[in-house]
Design a protein around this motif. Sequence first.
Motif, mmCIF file in Angstrom:
data_model
loop_
_atom_site.group_PDB
_atom_site.id
_atom_site.type_symbol
_atom_site.label_atom_id
_atom_site.label_comp_id
_atom_site.label_asym_id
_atom_site.label_seq_id
_atom_site.Cartn_x
_atom_site.Cartn_y
_atom_site.Cartn_z
ATOM 1 N N ASP A 277 -3.141 22.855 155.232
ATOM 2 C CA ASP A 277 -4.477 22.392 155.582
ATOM 3 C C ASP A 277 -5.446 22.715 154.447
ATOM 4 N N GLY A 278 -4.881 22.829 153.227
ATOM 5 C CA GLY A 278 -5.685 23.189 152.076
ATOM 6 C C GLY A 278 -6.501 22.050 151.507
ATOM 7 N N PHE A 279 -6.224 20.816 151.914
ATOM 8 C CA PHE A 279 -6.965 19.669 151.408
ATOM 9 C C PHE A 279 -7.960 19.190 152.454
ATOM 10 N N SER A 280 -9.167 18.859 152.014
ATOM 11 C CA SER A 280 -10.128 18.257 152.936
ATOM 12 C C SER A 280 -9.729 16.807 153.197
ATOM 13 N N LYS A 281 -10.259 16.230 154.259
ATOM 14 C CA LYS A 281 -9.920 14.865 154.647
ATOM 15 C C LYS A 281 -10.898 13.874 154.028
ATOM 16 N N VAL A 282 -10.381 12.687 153.730
ATOM 17 C CA VAL A 282 -11.190 11.603 153.180
ATOM 18 C C VAL A 282 -11.004 10.380 154.056
ATOM 19 N N ILE A 283 -12.104 9.823 154.537
ATOM 20 C CA ILE A 283 -12.042 8.578 155.298
ATOM 21 C C ILE A 283 -12.163 7.422 154.318
ATOM 22 N N ARG B 14 0.447 17.032 145.531
ATOM 23 C CA ARG B 14 -0.102 17.731 146.688
ATOM 24 C C ARG B 14 -0.078 19.255 146.507
ATOM 25 N N GLN B 15 -0.103 19.708 145.269
ATOM 26 C CA GLN B 15 -0.188 21.148 145.004
ATOM 27 C C GLN B 15 -1.608 21.641 145.253
ATOM 28 N N LEU B 16 -1.742 22.792 145.904
ATOM 29 C CA LEU B 16 -3.070 23.366 146.118
ATOM 30 C C LEU B 16 -3.660 23.908 144.813
ATOM 31 N N SER C 293 -4.249 23.079 141.077
ATOM 32 C CA SER C 293 -4.207 21.921 140.180
ATOM 33 C C SER C 293 -3.560 22.247 138.838
ATOM 34 N N THR C 294 -3.471 23.535 138.467
ATOM 35 C CA THR C 294 -2.802 23.873 137.213
ATOM 36 C C THR C 294 -1.304 23.583 137.297
ATOM 37 N N VAL C 295 -0.750 23.665 138.515
ATOM 38 C CA VAL C 295 0.661 23.295 138.705
ATOM 39 C C VAL C 295 0.821 21.792 138.505
ATOM 40 N N THR C 296 -0.104 21.029 139.083
ATOM 41 C CA THR C 296 -0.050 19.574 138.907
ATOM 42 C C THR C 296 -0.172 19.207 137.436
ATOM 43 N N ARG C 297 -1.067 19.898 136.721
ATOM 44 C CA ARG C 297 -1.272 19.596 135.298
ATOM 45 C C ARG C 297 0.028 19.772 134.506
ATOM 46 N N ALA C 298 0.854 20.711 134.926
ATOM 47 C CA ALA C 298 2.100 20.983 134.208
ATOM 48 C C ALA C 298 3.208 19.994 134.565
ATOM 49 N N ARG C 299 2.951 19.150 135.554
ATOM 50 C CA ARG C 299 3.954 18.173 135.985
ATOM 51 C C ARG C 299 3.663 16.816 135.333
ATOM 52 N N PRO C 300 4.686 16.121 134.856
ATOM 53 C CA PRO C 300 4.474 14.870 134.101
ATOM 54 C C PRO C 300 4.251 13.664 135.013
ATOM 55 N N LEU C 301 3.073 13.574 135.637
ATOM 56 C CA LEU C 301 2.783 12.466 136.550
ATOM 57 C C LEU C 301 2.166 11.290 135.802
ATOM 58 N N ARG C 302 2.447 10.089 136.320
ATOM 59 C CA ARG C 302 1.905 8.862 135.740
ATOM 60 C C ARG C 302 1.295 8.009 136.853
ATOM 61 N N PHE C 303 0.583 6.958 136.445
ATOM 62 C CA PHE C 303 -0.140 6.149 137.433
ATOM 63 C C PHE C 303 -0.173 4.689 136.998
ATOM 64 N N PHE C 304 0.239 3.800 137.896
ATOM 65 C CA PHE C 304 0.080 2.359 137.721
ATOM 66 C C PHE C 304 -1.035 1.886 138.652
ATOM 67 N N ALA C 305 -2.018 1.156 138.141
ATOM 68 C CA ALA C 305 -3.062 0.560 138.972
ATOM 69 C C ALA C 305 -2.666 -0.865 139.329
ATOM 70 N N TYR C 306 -2.868 -1.261 140.602
ATOM 71 C CA TYR C 306 -2.487 -2.621 140.994
ATOM 72 C C TYR C 306 -3.386 -3.225 142.074
ATOM 73 N N ALA C 307 -4.387 -2.475 142.576
ATOM 74 C CA ALA C 307 -5.195 -3.003 143.681
ATOM 75 C C ALA C 307 -6.539 -2.291 143.703
ATOM 76 N N TRP C 308 -7.350 -2.605 144.696
ATOM 77 C CA TRP C 308 -8.678 -2.021 144.801
ATOM 78 C C TRP C 308 -9.074 -1.930 146.263
ATOM 79 N N GLY C 309 -10.071 -1.083 146.530
ATOM 80 C CA GLY C 309 -10.617 -0.940 147.876
ATOM 81 C C GLY C 309 -12.051 -1.417 147.891
ATOM 82 N N GLU C 310 -13.001 -0.488 148.116
ATOM 83 C CA GLU C 310 -14.411 -0.886 148.184
ATOM 84 C C GLU C 310 -14.917 -1.277 146.793
ATOM 85 N N LEU C 311 -15.691 -2.367 146.750
ATOM 86 C CA LEU C 311 -16.289 -2.860 145.514
ATOM 87 C C LEU C 311 -17.756 -3.171 145.756
ATOM 88 N N SER C 312 -18.601 -2.880 144.774
ATOM 89 C CA SER C 312 -19.999 -3.295 144.881
ATOM 90 C C SER C 312 -20.192 -4.708 144.362
#
Length: 708
Positions: free
Chosen positions: A79-85, A219-221, A223-242
């Motif tokens: 329960d270490g992460f806050s919720k986002v609607i 999902r590491q509480l 963030s320094t652990v996450t920084r040490a992990r080789p994560l990548r990201f592909f963008a392909y969609a969107w949510g709210e737009l102005s």
Amino acid sequence: MSKLIPVSELTEDAARKELARLADQLSRANTLYHAEDAPEISDAAYDALKRRNAEIETRFPSLKRKDSPSEQVGARPTDGFSKVIHAVRMMSLGNAFDDEDVHDFDRSIRKYLGLDASKPLSYSAEPKIDGLSLSLRYEKGKLVQAATRGDGEVGENVTANARTISDIPQILENAPNVLEVRGEVYMSHADFEQLNARQLEAGEKTFANPRNAAAGSLRQLDSTVTRARPLRFFAYAWGELSEPLADTQIDAIERLHDFGFVTNPLTRQCDTTEQILGHYRDIEAQRSTLGYDIDGVVYKVNDLSLQTRLGYRSTTPRWAIAHKFPAELAWTRLEAIDIQVGRTGALSPVARLHSVTVGGVVVSNATLHNEDYIAGRDAKGGTIRDGKDIRVGDWVQVYRAGDVIPKIADVDISKRPEGATPFEFPTICPECNSDAVREEGDAVRRCTGGVICPAQAVEKLKHFVSRKAFDIDGLGAKQIEMFYDDPDLPVRTPVDIFTLQQRDSANLNKLANRKGWGAQSAGNLWAAIDEKRTIPFGRLLFALGIRHMGEAASNLVANHYGTWSEFERAVTSAADFEGPEWEDLLSVDGVGEVMARALVSAFAQEAERASIDALVAQLEVQEAKRPDTEGSPVDGKTVVFTGTLEKMTRAEAKARAEALGAKVSGSVSKKTDLLVAGPGAGSKAKKAAELGIETLDEDGWLQLIGTA
């Protein structure tokens, strides 16, 4: 793995060894599930192990171990992460598994839009990344929030961790004031291998596959652990737009690329289904050399204005589909066939397999569907697998349907052991000894025990607290099993959950003094239960576990009636399966007679209705979410369409009316506010005239709704 000896036949020495084996297996399962995001057995298999452990302890109480799994509540989810609607819900995708499914998808799009096969219709096609969905919110070009998908409506705030991923820009130039970018966090094969090598060198546990490694890292509480992990990201969609990104899917993806996001280079525009399928096969041929995991290809209608017209079903967009790759296959030995009883009384056969790796996942259990499937027959009595039945001891071919659910595809008769006998499907419930009957036309045999069947009661309670139902922190399937048999704080019906704290207070707060609990954990549970005393209408209806009432149907019914009190009044009035309230229920899009009868029958049964009423008395049921209908001329009105519509399809007209807050009915009654009649209108137009109901032609309807 040898065939399991029935508990009734175990000697004391064999029982002691079996309890030790079960303790090891359940401890491992708990660690993999709660701590490492890497489960290797299904919930059903876990439940079966727990039940067997409990049965042995009941028969041999003196052998109960100090580390008995029956005394362990299990690790609380973090329960270490806050919720986002999510401002715009993160939807899932429907699936296609073969070429015909893709053609059906194209035909359904054209039918909805009123386009014949000669009209051009382009799609985007891109690899479906096997990773973890992430939504990134930028305001005035700055990254302000990152959230996991969660249940689509509410996710976890992982902003600090997302900032450590080099593929995610912190600042965007010339971006809309509000921009939610969505995509997939993943780990390449090379990075995954190097990470596991480092884990081994450090004496730490390795990850089962890149997807689990990526999910666990994000999902590491810390963030320094996450920084040490080789994560990548592909963008392909969107949510709210102005403001809109572009006019087409392809151009919008290109715009994301211009902002600095990594987009998949295999994304293509395809102008025909033949081009779609050709690109699918090109990607499939490259799958093993891409360097990252994909499990299919996603197709989306390219024109964004058409996406808007097509809109959404309850959980999936009409304008997109995921074409999954064929399942991987493996052969293994069938060790046993167990029968599990579900919340609706269905007797479900489960294959217990000698563990085998299928598609990178260790599989030890598989579904066998029903008794016909085991016997080599389909639901109509025809043969499947050339009529070969499935027997304990057989060498069977296993696949993962949609790369998810393990199933048995075939049997090698040449390896069948001597003496293997046909499986006799039980006609008595293994849980309560009630008759198990199979109604005419039903492929499933069901226990007739109802509320006296403990398996049905427990499974209904597990469903009640499941993620898409009440989702109470600290009260999952394992805790439900504990409380169900608890002598001091039994939970036998849903309302018992909401009286737990009161009963515990009257019982000298015993829960806080139990092994594995404490004042803090008990207090957390009471707080989590209280938090869910306010519940959305659709979630409550789904949580009740009424047969045929899935999540989508529950939300459709909730949106139709709006409030719980109106719904309760209507289904009570429909108890005789006739009259205006019954017709009104049947008019709800997606609710057929079978589903409607199950719903009305549940509320008509005295014991079940009393249980529901007692539960609702403990809750505040929120009104169903309504679309933003400000300025809508048809908000709250009941509309009926009849005849032939020429400027839009019936499905599109219905979806537009509902988006404007109208209820769309299939029949004219005194409750009808407006009839929209095209050419060929018959009895409905006549009845509307008799009742004095306002009638418009299609042009009048379009003029009425305008751009509202």
